[in-house]
Design a protein around this motif. Structure first.
Motif, PDB file in Angstrom:
ATOM      1  N   PHE A  28      28.491 -22.765  78.435  1.00 28.57           N
ATOM      2  CA  PHE A  28      29.216 -23.264  77.274  1.00 28.57           C
ATOM      3  C   PHE A  28      30.672 -22.817  77.238  1.00 28.57           C
ATOM      4  N   GLN A  47      20.271  -9.490  74.364  1.00 25.53           N
ATOM      5  CA  GLN A  47      20.351  -9.090  72.948  1.00 25.53           C
ATOM      6  C   GLN A  47      21.739  -8.633  72.546  1.00 25.53           C
ATOM      7  N   LEU A  73      33.426 -17.920  76.476  1.00 27.98           N
ATOM      8  CA  LEU A  73      32.949 -17.817  77.855  1.00 27.98           C
ATOM      9  C   LEU A  73      33.877 -16.950  78.691  1.00 27.98           C
ATOM     10  N   GLU A  81      36.105 -17.533  84.228  1.00 28.58           N
ATOM     11  CA  GLU A  81      36.592 -18.694  83.500  1.00 28.58           C
ATOM     12  C   GLU A  81      38.119 -18.663  83.455  1.00 28.58           C
ATOM     13  N   TYR A 138      27.400 -10.898  75.522  1.00 23.67           N
ATOM     14  CA  TYR A 138      26.077 -11.472  75.739  1.00 23.67           C
ATOM     15  C   TYR A 138      25.993 -12.115  77.124  1.00 23.67           C
ATOM     16  N   PHE A 141      19.359 -15.738  75.908  1.00 23.60           N
ATOM     17  CA  PHE A 141      20.460 -14.782  75.864  1.00 23.60           C
ATOM     18  C   PHE A 141      19.917 -13.357  75.884  1.00 23.60           C
ATOM     19  N   TYR A 172      29.444 -13.963  77.837  1.00 19.18           N
ATOM     20  CA  TYR A 172      30.277 -14.346  76.706  1.00 19.18           C
ATOM     21  C   TYR A 172      30.731 -13.095  75.958  1.00 19.18           C
ATOM     22  N   TRP A 208      32.896 -24.250  71.919  1.00 16.89           N
ATOM     23  CA  TRP A 208      32.031 -23.944  70.786  1.00 16.89           C
ATOM     24  C   TRP A 208      32.713 -24.421  69.505  1.00 16.89           C
ATOM     25  N   GLY A 209      31.898 -24.846  68.544  1.00 24.89           N
ATOM     26  CA  GLY A 209      32.426 -25.026  67.211  1.00 24.89           C
ATOM     27  C   GLY A 209      32.638 -23.669  66.562  1.00 24.89           C
ATOM     28  N   GLN A 210      33.211 -23.682  65.375  1.00 27.50           N
ATOM     29  CA  GLN A 210      33.462 -22.411  64.699  1.00 27.50           C
ATOM     30  C   GLN A 210      32.189 -21.859  64.055  1.00 27.50           C
ATOM     31  N   GLN A 245      31.996 -11.982  72.080  1.00 33.45           N
ATOM     32  CA  GLN A 245      32.023 -12.433  70.701  1.00 33.45           C
ATOM     33  C   GLN A 245      32.647 -11.376  69.804  1.00 33.45           C
ATOM     34  N   TYR A 277      25.795 -23.057  65.633  1.00 33.34           N
ATOM     35  CA  TYR A 277      26.905 -23.494  66.465  1.00 33.34           C
ATOM     36  C   TYR A 277      26.505 -24.714  67.292  1.00 33.34           C
ATOM     37  N   GLN A 282      23.641 -14.935  79.361  1.00 33.56           N
ATOM     38  CA  GLN A 282      22.827 -16.128  79.112  1.00 33.56           C
ATOM     39  C   GLN A 282      22.365 -16.701  80.440  1.00 33.56           C
ATOM     40  N   GLY A 320      21.401 -11.530  67.445  1.00 35.24           N
ATOM     41  CA  GLY A 320      21.852 -12.175  68.659  1.00 35.24           C
ATOM     42  C   GLY A 320      21.751 -13.689  68.610  1.00 35.24           C
ATOM     43  N   LEU A 321      22.025 -14.300  69.751  1.00 32.96           N
ATOM     44  CA  LEU A 321      22.111 -15.749  69.879  1.00 32.96           C
ATOM     45  C   LEU A 321      20.775 -16.339  70.327  1.00 32.96           C
ATOM     46  N   LYS A 371      33.486 -14.898  64.723  1.00 29.64           N
ATOM     47  CA  LYS A 371      33.984 -15.903  65.662  1.00 29.64           C
ATOM     48  C   LYS A 371      32.853 -16.410  66.549  1.00 29.64           C
ATOM     49  N   ALA A 372      33.071 -17.594  67.124  1.00 28.32           N
ATOM     50  CA  ALA A 372      32.128 -18.112  68.112  1.00 28.32           C
ATOM     51  C   ALA A 372      32.279 -17.332  69.416  1.00 28.32           C
ATOM     52  N   PRO A 373      31.219 -17.266  70.194  1.00 29.41           N
ATOM     53  CA  PRO A 373      31.334 -16.643  71.516  1.00 29.41           C
ATOM     54  C   PRO A 373      32.377 -17.364  72.383  1.00 29.41           C
TER      55      PRO A 373
END
Lengths: 107, 119
Positions: free
Chosen positions: B106, A100, A46, A55, A87, A98, A36, B109-111, A38, B94, A89, B44-45, A42-44
């Motif tokens: 995934f 780091q 893919l 993708e 990242y 995930f 991913y 994703w939501g915001q 990021q 998220y 995963q 991180g996630l 913002k959201a990650p």
């Protein structure tokens, strides 16, 4: 839990550079790995799934590969939009985990 | 294309319960895994857990004693409850899912929604 170790943590590069980020799993995860991107706030997003499947809509400058428990994300020619944090995963064994993160900075 | 929107309180007091909802639009939530993932500020996630539309769940053992994920198919909503929160639970939360049924990575994703745990 399966530990995902990314390297480097930070990478400084210039536009046009070829860069490679590595993710090592603490045990076998077959090819069940995603990458991913990021950006701040913002959201990650893919990029790669199944270790090497691009993708839809992701530039072909991105590619993924696997060698045993070591996975790589390569950007063949870094573009201004690629400066971000990346990242990996794993989704082979619960809990999903995930790496780091690797921050790609402008040199 | 599925769109996800998280909602819930942005501030929760220590020892209380964090409750968030993820509303899916643009498609049915049936036949998918619905995930909650969090990211502490500057870090991180972390995967919290997921629920299949049928109701079966898997949780991260690190949170399992405190977390519940549920689904309301009639409302196209997925909920997260995290009990006995501390400052360590401060994070952007998220919800996320895959494009195809049964997919474990995934696409969507939501915001994200920031939840701060503080008195």
């Amino acid at each position: 839990d399966i530990q995902m170790t990314q390297s480097p943590s930070t990478l400084s590069a210039s536009v046009g550079d070829r860069v490679t980020i590595t993710c090592r799993a603490s045990q076998s995860i077959s090819r069940w790995l995603a990458w991913y991107q990021q950006k701040p706030g913002k959201a990650p997003k893919l990029l790669i799934y199944g270790a090497s499947n691009l993708e839809g809509g992701v530039p072909s400058t991105f590619s993924g590969s696997r060698s045993g428990t070591e996975f790589s994300l390569t950007i063949s020619s870094l573009q201004p939009d690629d400066f971000a944090t990346y990242y990996c995963q794993q989704y082979n064994s619960y809990p999903w985990t995930f790496g780091q993160g690797t921050k790609v900075e402008i040199k | 294309q599925v769109q996800l929107q998280e909602s819930g309180p942005g501030l929760v007091k220590p020892s209380e319960t964090l409750s968030l909802t993820c509303t899916a639009s643009g498609g049915s939530i049936s036949s998918y895994y619905w995930n909650w993932i969090r990211q502490p500020p500057g870090k991180g996630l972390e995967w919290i857990g997921h629920i299949y539309y049928s109701g079966s769940t898997n949780y991260n053992p690190s949170l399992k004693s405190r977390v519940t994920i549920s689904v309301d198919t009639s409302k196209n909503q997925i909920s997260l409850r995290l009990t006995s929160v501390t400052a360590a639970d401060t994070a952007v939360y998220y919800c996320a899912t895959g494009r195809d049924g049964g997919q474990l990575w995934f696409d969507y994703w939501g915001q994200g929604t920031l939840v701060t745990v503080a008195s």
